[in-house]
Design a protein around this motif. Sequence first.
Motif, short mmCIF file in Angstrom:
data_model
loop_
_atom_site.label_atom_id
_atom_site.label_comp_id
_atom_site.label_asym_id
_atom_site.label_seq_id
_atom_site.Cartn_x
_atom_site.Cartn_y
_atom_site.Cartn_z
N ARG A 187 52.85 31.25 -58.37
CA ARG A 187 53.58 31.87 -59.47
C ARG A 187 54.07 30.82 -60.47
N LEU A 188 54.55 29.69 -59.96
CA LEU A 188 55.01 28.62 -60.83
C LEU A 188 53.87 28.07 -61.67
N ALA A 189 52.69 27.92 -61.06
CA ALA A 189 51.53 27.42 -61.80
C ALA A 189 51.11 28.39 -62.90
N GLU A 190 51.14 29.68 -62.60
CA GLU A 190 50.75 30.69 -63.59
C GLU A 190 51.69 30.66 -64.79
N LEU A 191 52.99 30.73 -64.52
CA LEU A 191 53.97 30.75 -65.62
C LEU A 191 54.03 29.41 -66.34
N GLY A 192 53.96 28.33 -65.56
CA GLY A 192 54.06 27.01 -66.16
C GLY A 192 52.92 26.69 -67.10
N GLU A 193 51.71 27.10 -66.73
CA GLU A 193 50.56 26.87 -67.60
C GLU A 193 50.73 27.62 -68.92
N GLN A 194 51.23 28.84 -68.84
CA GLN A 194 51.43 29.64 -70.05
C GLN A 194 52.47 29.00 -70.96
N LEU A 195 53.60 28.57 -70.36
CA LEU A 195 54.66 27.98 -71.16
C LEU A 195 54.23 26.62 -71.70
N GLY A 196 53.51 25.86 -70.89
CA GLY A 196 53.04 24.55 -71.35
C GLY A 196 52.11 24.67 -72.54
N TYR A 197 51.21 25.64 -72.50
CA TYR A 197 50.30 25.86 -73.62
C TYR A 197 51.08 26.27 -74.87
N ALA A 198 52.07 27.16 -74.69
CA ALA A 198 52.87 27.62 -75.82
C ALA A 198 53.66 26.46 -76.43
N ARG A 199 54.24 25.61 -75.59
CA ARG A 199 54.99 24.46 -76.10
C ARG A 199 54.08 23.50 -76.86
N ALA A 200 52.90 23.22 -76.29
CA ALA A 200 51.97 22.29 -76.94
C ALA A 200 51.52 22.82 -78.29
N VAL A 224 56.78 10.20 -88.53
CA VAL A 224 57.51 10.90 -87.48
C VAL A 224 56.49 11.49 -86.53
N GLU A 225 56.70 11.30 -85.24
CA GLU A 225 55.73 11.77 -84.26
C GLU A 225 56.41 12.58 -83.17
N LEU A 226 55.88 13.77 -82.92
CA LEU A 226 56.32 14.60 -81.80
C LEU A 226 55.20 14.63 -80.78
N VAL A 227 55.52 14.32 -79.54
CA VAL A 227 54.50 14.27 -78.48
C VAL A 227 54.95 15.10 -77.29
N TYR A 228 54.13 16.05 -76.90
CA TYR A 228 54.36 16.83 -75.68
C TYR A 228 53.09 16.75 -74.84
N GLU A 229 53.09 15.81 -73.90
CA GLU A 229 51.91 15.59 -73.06
C GLU A 229 52.31 15.35 -71.62
N PRO A 230 52.89 16.35 -70.96
CA PRO A 230 53.26 16.15 -69.55
C PRO A 230 52.01 15.88 -68.71
N PRO A 231 52.07 14.94 -67.78
CA PRO A 231 50.88 14.56 -66.99
C PRO A 231 50.21 15.73 -66.28
N TRP A 232 51.00 16.73 -65.87
CA TRP A 232 50.41 17.84 -65.11
C TRP A 232 49.44 18.67 -65.93
N ARG A 233 49.52 18.60 -67.26
CA ARG A 233 48.62 19.42 -68.09
C ARG A 233 47.18 18.90 -68.05
N SER A 234 47.00 17.63 -67.72
CA SER A 234 45.64 17.09 -67.65
C SER A 234 44.93 17.50 -66.35
N THR A 235 45.69 17.70 -65.29
CA THR A 235 45.09 18.08 -64.00
C THR A 235 45.22 19.57 -63.71
N GLY A 236 46.15 20.23 -64.41
CA GLY A 236 46.49 21.61 -64.08
C GLY A 236 47.72 21.62 -63.19
N LEU A 237 48.62 22.56 -63.40
CA LEU A 237 49.88 22.56 -62.67
C LEU A 237 49.68 22.85 -61.19
#
Length: 365
Positions: A187-200, A224-237
């Motif tokens: 459940r965390l992976a499902e919701l987290g992937e959705q929120l991570g995509y929305a944030r990015a 000015v630079e905004l960066v949102y690149e949590p490591p888990w997004r490259s492998t999948g949550l």
Amino acid sequence: MIVERLELTDFRNYCSASFDLTAGVTAVLGRNGQGKTNLAEALAYLATLSSFRGAPPDALVRVGADAGIIRATVRDVDDREVLIEAELSRVGRNRVQVNKQKLARTRDLLGVMRVSVFAPDDLVMIKGGPGERRRFLDDTLVALKVSYDAMRLELDRVVRQRNTLLKQAGGRLSDEVAVTLDVWDARLAELGEQLGYARATLVSRCQPMVLEAYDQLAGESAPVELVYEPPWRSTGLAAALVAARDQDVRRGVSTVGPHRDEVSIGLNGLPARTHASQGEQRTLALALRLAAHRLVAERTDSTPVLVLDDVLSELDPERAAALLSNLPAGQVIITSASPLPPSAHPERVIEISAGTVVTSSHDES
């Protein structure tokens, strides 16, 4: 959407007060501690169902009263009059109504009205910890699409439940704990992937707007630079949670996921949190708010009410003038404890003293 009238009863330091606002710029003036920020807080509460100052609902009720009421008469994009009411109870559930119709859930009020607040405390978005920047992103997502609020609440619930399980495990990964963790992880992976995509996606859309707003406010171009690149997004949550499971069990807390993400903000190639001056940090915070306001205005059918709560006093004269000359179209409310700069031209001026409207006048020029 335009707020034409705001009425407060037993809210903060207001016993009973009403404010007639204008579609243009309204200036709310008064010494410190008279209720200017309380007015801004009331407007924002109707849009977010929370205090931008972080106060619990019962703290919004006037001392000695059992409940406080915020009532706003709003003109929507179709020129229809909408009455929005919120009753904050010191004990018990809060209630909200739209056009005298009680809403089944208070959170159904979200999206009926939108408000963007700029306050001196916004500096914490740059100087504070990652949680402040995550909150900025997620609040903006909710302003863009109300369904993100339910996603955020559900994600918080899942993380809490997972953390409870990890603490109960006592550092030992039994078969029973592993099976239950699998359920929460899915459940965390499902919701987290959705929120991570929305944030990015949000960061990508805001980046050029933040850059433009910063240049306008600072009077000069700066990267000015905004960066949102949590490591888990490259492998999948899901994979990241599996990799972190032993550590999570040992520490008794969820160490990977959207609740731990960072949004890095850079200026001139350096971290703004540690290398930018306070003036640059404040300008960056304003640029973030302006960018979010512009994005919400462009992508929804309701331009937010823009509230500048005692922000001008925190800026040097040049940046204050730049802010005023680059205000977005729509309704603007400016609060100030000192006289407004000459570049401010409010259509209405309201003076407040001790929770009471002393004078209210239109600009006759």
